[in-house]
Design an enzyme around this catalytic site. Sequence first.
Site, mmCIF file in Angstrom:
data_model
loop_
_atom_site.group_PDB
_atom_site.id
_atom_site.type_symbol
_atom_site.label_atom_id
_atom_site.label_comp_id
_atom_site.label_asym_id
_atom_site.label_seq_id
_atom_site.Cartn_x
_atom_site.Cartn_y
_atom_site.Cartn_z
ATOM 1 N N GLU A 20 -4.293 -5.792 -5.020
ATOM 2 C CA GLU A 20 -3.012 -6.229 -5.322
ATOM 3 C C GLU A 20 -3.334 -6.984 -6.710
ATOM 4 O OE1 GLU A 20 -0.924 -8.874 -2.567
ATOM 5 O OE2 GLU A 20 -1.196 -7.354 -0.978
ATOM 6 N N CYS A 54 -5.713 -9.754 3.532
ATOM 7 C CA CYS A 54 -6.563 -8.638 3.799
ATOM 8 C C CYS A 54 -7.895 -9.395 4.246
ATOM 9 C CB CYS A 54 -7.157 -7.571 2.585
ATOM 10 S SG CYS A 54 -5.625 -6.397 2.390
ATOM 11 N N LYS A 69 -3.389 -15.018 -5.122
ATOM 12 C CA LYS A 69 -4.122 -14.782 -6.521
ATOM 13 C C LYS A 69 -3.138 -14.375 -7.529
ATOM 14 C CE LYS A 69 -5.276 -9.691 -5.823
ATOM 15 N NZ LYS A 69 -6.433 -8.777 -5.616
ATOM 16 N N LYS A 89 -14.099 0.302 5.692
ATOM 17 C CA LYS A 89 -13.136 -0.570 5.177
ATOM 18 C C LYS A 89 -13.429 -1.983 5.416
ATOM 19 C CE LYS A 89 -9.391 -2.273 3.255
ATOM 20 N NZ LYS A 89 -9.107 -2.542 1.985
ATOM 21 N N VAL A 109 0.827 -1.152 0.028
ATOM 22 C CA VAL A 109 0.023 0.052 -0.023
ATOM 23 C C VAL A 109 1.097 1.171 0.052
ATOM 24 C CG1 VAL A 109 -1.612 1.239 1.513
ATOM 25 C CG2 VAL A 109 -1.976 -1.035 1.274
#
Length: 438
Positions: free
Chosen positions: A155, A263, A323, A207, A11
Site C-alpha cells: 500500500e 497484512c 504507514k 505469501k 488489491v
Amino acid sequence: MKLCVVGSGYVGLVTAACMAEVGHHVVGIDIDTAKVDLLNQGGIPIYEPGLEALVEKNRQQGRLKFTTDYALCADAEAIFIAVGTPPDEDGSADLQYVLAAAKSAAAYMPDGCLVVVKSTVPVGTTDKVAQEVSGQMAKRQVAAYVAFNPEFLREGNAVGDFLKPDRIVVGVEEEHSQALLKRMYAAFNRNRDRMIFMDRRSAELTKYAANCMLATRISFMNDLSRLCEVVDGDIESVRRGIGSDERIGQHFLYAGIGYGGSCFPKDVQALLATGEQYGVDLPVVAAAWQANKIQRQWFIDRLMGVVQAQGVKRAAIWGLAFKPGTDDMREAPSIDVVNALLDAGVEVVACDPAAVKEAQHIWGDKIGYEDAPEAACVAADVLVVLTEWLMFREPDWAVVAKKMAGKHVFDARNLYVQDELKEHGLSCVSIGRGKSCL
Ligand SMILES: NC(=O)c1ccc[n+]([C@@H]2O[C@H](COP(=O)([O-])OP(=O)(O)OC[C@H]3O[C@@H](n4cnc5c(N)ncnc54)[C@H](O)[C@@H]3O)[C@@H](O)[C@H]2O)c1
C-alpha cells in the site's frame, strides 16, 4: 483478454486497473453497492497514489467497469478473487468471503474459465475453492480451472508494484492454467521472466512466508531497540551496521512502535493458526507476534507514564494511518495509542494527510482533526508522532514549541534528532536510542 476481478479493495482495485491499463477488458465486481456507485462515478474508495487517475483513464477508454452483478462474468476467461481474509476469533483466516465469492462466480462462469485466488489464504484453501467451484459448475455440466496467485503489492506504492513486480508467484496444477496466466501477465513480464510457477500449496505458503519473514525482521530490531535503551547503544547505528551486510540487506530493519496494517498482524496470526491446526510448533513466528505486542505496549506504557506523571490534558497526534502513503488504519498503532489517551481522559487532536475519514469511522468527533501539523499542537502537552509521512519529517520546531503547552515529543518512528529538539526546549522520547530514551 476478458477478465473479472472480484473485490474492489486495495488489491482488487489495483489489479483491475493495472490489468485494464495493459489492454485487458476488466469487470470489477463488489458486493458493496456504495463502492461500486462511487467507482462508476469516477471516484475511488481508498487513498492510493496514482490509482484514481489510472481507474478513470481505463474506465473512460472502455476497458474497465464496475458492477455488483456476477452475471457479468459470464464471458470471462479468468476471474480473480481479491476479497478480504480478516482474522477469525482464533486468529485463523476467515475464509467466508473467498468461498462466497467463488460460489457466486461459479454460478455464471463459462466452461473452461480460470479462477485465480489472489486473496492471502491458508494452505489448502485453493483446493477448497476448487471443490466449491467444481461442485457449482457440475450442476451446469461445465468445468473450471483454479490457480493461486498471491499479491505482493505494498500500500502506498501499489500501482508501481503491480506494474513492475519483483516476481509473479503462481500456484497451478495444469499446463492450461499456466499458459493462460503467462498470457495474462505477458505485459508485466517483458524484460525478464518474473513468473515463478509452483504447486498451489507452496504458493499459498510463499505469501505467508514472505510477510512473516518481514514481520520477524522488524520484531528482531524492536527487541534489540529495547536492549539498546538499557545498555546505552543506538539502534540506528546497529541498523546501519548490519544492513550493509548483503546477506542481511537494508530493508525492514527499522525499530519503531511495532508493525500494524491489514497484512502483517493477520498473516502472522494466520500462519500460527495453520501450525496449530497441523500440530507444528512455529516458535520463530510466535516470537515475531509476541515481540510486536510487547513493543507496542512498551511505547504506550512509556507515554502513559508521562501522561500520569505530568497530568497531561491534551495530546497532538501526527499520523493515524498504519504507514505513509495509505489511508488504511487496520491494526494501526494509532488506534491503541489514541484509545489509551482517551481512556485516561486526555483530549486528542490528530493530523493525517489521508486517514482522517477512516479515523472518523472509528472515533467520530471524540477526537479533533487538523490539516496542518502545527495546528494540531496548539496547547498540547505532548506530541506523539506515529506515522512517518513526509510532512512530519522536517517540522519547524520553533513553531511547534511555541504552540505546545508542554515539552514532550514521543517519536515512534525515530525521525528526529533529540539534540535539535532540546535546542527548542523540547524533550524527545524515541526508540532504542540509548539511555536518553529511558
Ligand atoms: N492490502 C494489502 O496491502 C494487501 C497486499 C497483498 C495481499 N492482500 C490480501 O488481499 C486480500 C484483499 O485485501 P484488501 O486489502 O484488498 O481487502 P479490502 O477489504 O480492501 O477489499 C475487499 C473487498 O472485497 C469485497 N467483497 C467482500 N466479499 C465479497 C463478495 N462475496 N463478492 C464481491 N466482493 C466482495 C469488499 O466489499 C471489499 O471491497 C486479502 O486476503 C489480503 O490479505 C492485501
